[in-house]
Design a protein around this motif. Structure first.
Motif, PDB file in Angstrom:
ATOM      1  N   TYR A  31     -48.420  -1.083  20.966  1.00 35.73           N
ATOM      2  CA  TYR A  31     -47.525  -0.357  21.872  1.00 35.73           C
ATOM      3  C   TYR A  31     -47.327  -1.053  23.207  1.00 35.73           C
ATOM      4  N   MET A  43     -39.512   6.399  14.110  1.00 36.21           N
ATOM      5  CA  MET A  43     -39.547   7.869  14.070  1.00 36.21           C
ATOM      6  C   MET A  43     -38.197   8.463  13.702  1.00 36.21           C
ATOM      7  N   GLY A  82     -51.456  10.278  23.899  1.00 35.54           N
ATOM      8  CA  GLY A  82     -50.521   9.450  23.122  1.00 35.54           C
ATOM      9  C   GLY A  82     -49.179  10.136  22.974  1.00 35.54           C
ATOM     10  N   LYS A  88     -40.866  15.942  20.385  1.00 39.66           N
ATOM     11  CA  LYS A  88     -41.248  17.230  19.775  1.00 39.66           C
ATOM     12  C   LYS A  88     -41.856  18.167  20.810  1.00 39.66           C
ATOM     13  N   ASP A 109     -50.306   8.148  27.991  1.00 35.79           N
ATOM     14  CA  ASP A 109     -49.936   7.107  27.020  1.00 35.79           C
ATOM     15  C   ASP A 109     -50.267   5.734  27.598  1.00 35.79           C
ATOM     16  N   ILE A 110     -50.600   4.838  26.706  1.00 37.52           N
ATOM     17  CA  ILE A 110     -50.942   3.475  27.101  1.00 37.52           C
ATOM     18  C   ILE A 110     -49.684   2.689  27.479  1.00 37.52           C
ATOM     19  N   GLY A 136     -52.451   5.005  30.592  1.00 36.51           N
ATOM     20  CA  GLY A 136     -53.758   4.394  30.336  1.00 36.51           C
ATOM     21  C   GLY A 136     -54.320   4.835  29.009  1.00 36.51           C
ATOM     22  N   ASP A 137     -55.554   4.438  28.779  1.00 33.10           N
ATOM     23  CA  ASP A 137     -56.221   4.724  27.515  1.00 33.10           C
ATOM     24  C   ASP A 137     -56.680   6.191  27.463  1.00 33.10           C
ATOM     25  N   PHE A 138     -56.689   6.746  26.238  1.00 31.20           N
ATOM     26  CA  PHE A 138     -57.124   8.141  26.040  1.00 31.20           C
ATOM     27  C   PHE A 138     -58.424   8.442  26.788  1.00 31.20           C
ATOM     28  N   GLY A 159     -48.288  13.818  15.839  1.00 31.97           N
ATOM     29  CA  GLY A 159     -47.748  12.692  15.073  1.00 31.97           C
ATOM     30  C   GLY A 159     -48.733  12.084  14.086  1.00 31.97           C
TER      31      GLY A 159
HETATM   32  C1  LIG Z   1     -48.162   7.256  16.446  1.00 34.64           C
HETATM   33  S1  LIG Z   1     -47.513   7.264  18.093  1.00 34.64           S
HETATM   34  C2  LIG Z   1     -47.244   9.017  18.298  1.00 34.64           C
HETATM   35  C3  LIG Z   1     -46.367   9.370  19.458  1.00 34.64           C
HETATM   36  C4  LIG Z   1     -46.143  10.872  19.658  1.00 34.64           C
HETATM   37  N1  LIG Z   1     -47.388  11.588  19.877  1.00 34.64           N
HETATM   38  C5  LIG Z   1     -45.429  11.463  18.476  1.00 34.64           C
HETATM   39  O1  LIG Z   1     -46.017  12.275  17.779  1.00 34.64           O
HETATM   40  O2  LIG Z   1     -44.268  11.135  18.272  1.00 34.64           O
HETATM   41  C6  LIG Z   1     -48.967   6.941  19.027  1.00 34.64           C
HETATM   42  C7  LIG Z   1     -48.783   6.960  20.542  1.00 34.64           C
HETATM   43  O3  LIG Z   1     -50.081   6.817  21.136  1.00 34.64           O
HETATM   44  C8  LIG Z   1     -50.063   5.796  22.134  1.00 34.64           C
HETATM   45  N2  LIG Z   1     -51.391   5.169  22.094  1.00 34.64           N
HETATM   46  C9  LIG Z   1     -51.924   4.459  21.078  1.00 34.64           C
HETATM   47  N3  LIG Z   1     -53.199   4.103  21.365  1.00 34.64           N
HETATM   48  C10 LIG Z   1     -53.459   4.621  22.604  1.00 34.64           C
HETATM   49  C11 LIG Z   1     -54.610   4.609  23.446  1.00 34.64           C
HETATM   50  N4  LIG Z   1     -55.738   4.008  23.069  1.00 34.64           N
HETATM   51  N5  LIG Z   1     -54.548   5.267  24.639  1.00 34.64           N
HETATM   52  C12 LIG Z   1     -53.387   5.886  25.024  1.00 34.64           C
HETATM   53  N6  LIG Z   1     -52.268   5.927  24.266  1.00 34.64           N
HETATM   54  C13 LIG Z   1     -52.302   5.300  23.066  1.00 34.64           C
HETATM   55  C14 LIG Z   1     -48.922   4.872  21.746  1.00 34.64           C
HETATM   56  O4  LIG Z   1     -48.367   4.190  22.853  1.00 34.64           O
HETATM   57  C15 LIG Z   1     -47.932   5.831  21.088  1.00 34.64           C
HETATM   58  O5  LIG Z   1     -47.000   6.353  22.026  1.00 34.64           O
END
Ligand SMILES: C[S@@+](CC[C@H](N)C(=O)[O-])C[C@H]1O[C@@H](n2cnc3c(N)ncnc32)[C@H](O)[C@@H]1O
Length: 320
Positions: A31, A43, A82, A88, A109-110, A136-138, A159
């Motif tokens: 991402y 998507m 994320g 949605k 979100d990252i 940033g990271d979760f 998602g």
């Molecule tokens: C599969 S997508 C799902 C997006 C949204 N939640 C949806 O349902 O449409 C995963 C999302 O998580 C974010 N992401 C992935 N790893 C992450 C992390 N370690 N920390 C923060 N966000 C992260 C990505 O940038 C992406 O937007």
């Protein structure tokens, strides 16, 4: 060896992944801004059913969800891990505001670009919404958000992003999240359910080439950020679904024996002909697995919200 001086996580994770056998890369690195843009295309493809399913659940069950998460209309913080483009979630929040819910929304979100787009979009569509984005990271987000105020916290992980974690990492994610939560806080988590392989596989092996582009984009990112010299024409995307374990896995396969150089590393990475890089798992679940996750990680399942085809479930958990 030069890697010892590398402090950047991306470089260190890539080095470790490409020196392992089998080779692998971490899906969170998909991402970058371009990766987020390609994911929006994924998507929107007809083959990528999880988005439609979750959209339908929120479209038809937003009221039931609100009543379960705040039965006494209490104020709450909605923290989405994320969040992506939030398409949605917008549906859910629009309904919550119509019902005069006292909600503060905190998307995490990252991807900085995804967070900027979501924030601008939500502010113009819902001017009354109180929104505090976090890039940033979760795990960084969880430790910082925990102390922002004393309101009830409702976490969301939509998602079926959880499906991108191998089983042991999913369990440790739920355990860590639970430690940051207070008793009575809630968690709405999306799980993609097991179904016909003929429906699952095209979501990860589409005729438009978006999933292939999404995977190959990580090679472009390594070329740009780590000074690598991947030739994208020498790799192809391959996806497979195992109906026994319920895991869809995607790989990049090396078309020939080759060496890839990284400015960041002291030595090249060697690829044998047909050698795969394991890129991502997208796990499919059944309700037994979901019950076990909740039971093993200190949560009680409060309700399950399904789409009309039973392809997907948003499971609502309460922290004990
Ligand atoms: C599969 S997508 C799902 C997006 C949204 N939640 C949806 O349902 O449409 C995963 C999302 O998580 C974010 N992401 C992935 N790893 C992450 C992390 N370690 N920390 C923060 N966000 C992260 C990505 O940038 C992406 O937007």
């Amino acid at each position: 060896m030069k890697i010892k001086t590398i402090t950047q996580t991306f470089a260190a994770d890539v080095y470790q992944g490409l020196k392992s056998n089998p080779k692998s890369l971490m899906s969170k690195y998909f991402y970058d801004d371009e990766g987020s843009r390609i994911f929006q295309k994924i998507m929107r493809m007809p083959e990528y059913y999880p988005t439609d399913c979750e959209y339908e659940i929120f479209d038809t069950k937003a009221d039931a969800i609100l009543k379960k998460i705040v039965p006494y209309n209490e104020p709450f913080d909605l923290i989405e891990l994320g969040a992506g483009d939030g398409m949605k979630t917008k549906l859910l929040l629009t309904h919550f505001l119509e019902q005069k819910a006292d909600v503060n929304y905190m998307p995490v979100d990252i991807s900085e670009e995804a967070m900027n787009l979501l924030t601008n979009d939500f502010k113009s569509a819902m001017p009354d919404l109180n929104i505090t984005p976090f890039v940033g990271d979760f795990y960084d987000a969880l430790s910082k958000i925990q102390h922002v105020d004393k309101r009830k916290k409702v976490y969301m992980f939509l998602g079926s992003t959880i499906g991108n974690f191998p089983h042991h990492k999913a369990v440790s994610f739920f355990r860590k999240l639970n430690k940051y939560m207070s008793s009575g806080d809630m968690f709405l988590v999306g799980f993609d359910l097991k179904k016909s392989p003929e429906i699952v596989l095209p979501a990860y092996d589409d005729p438009h080439g978006h999933t292939a582009a999404f995977n190959l984009n990580l090679l472009t990112r390594m070329n740009r950020e780590l000074g690598a010299d991947f030739n994208l024409g020498k790799f192809f995307h391959y996806a497979a679904y195992d109906p026994i374990t319920g895991s869809a896995k995607s790989y990049l396969i090396s078309k020939e024996s080759q060496k890839v150089y990284f400015e960041e590393f002291g030595e090249p990475v060697l690829f044998a002909k047909w050698e795969p890089i394991f890129m991502e798992i997208s796990q499919k679940y059944d309700m037994q697995m979901i019950k076990r996750f909740a039971g093993d990680t200190n949560f009680t399942i409060m309700d399950n919200f399904y789409d009309s085809r039973n392809y997907f479930v948003n499971s609502l958990w309460e922290a004990k």
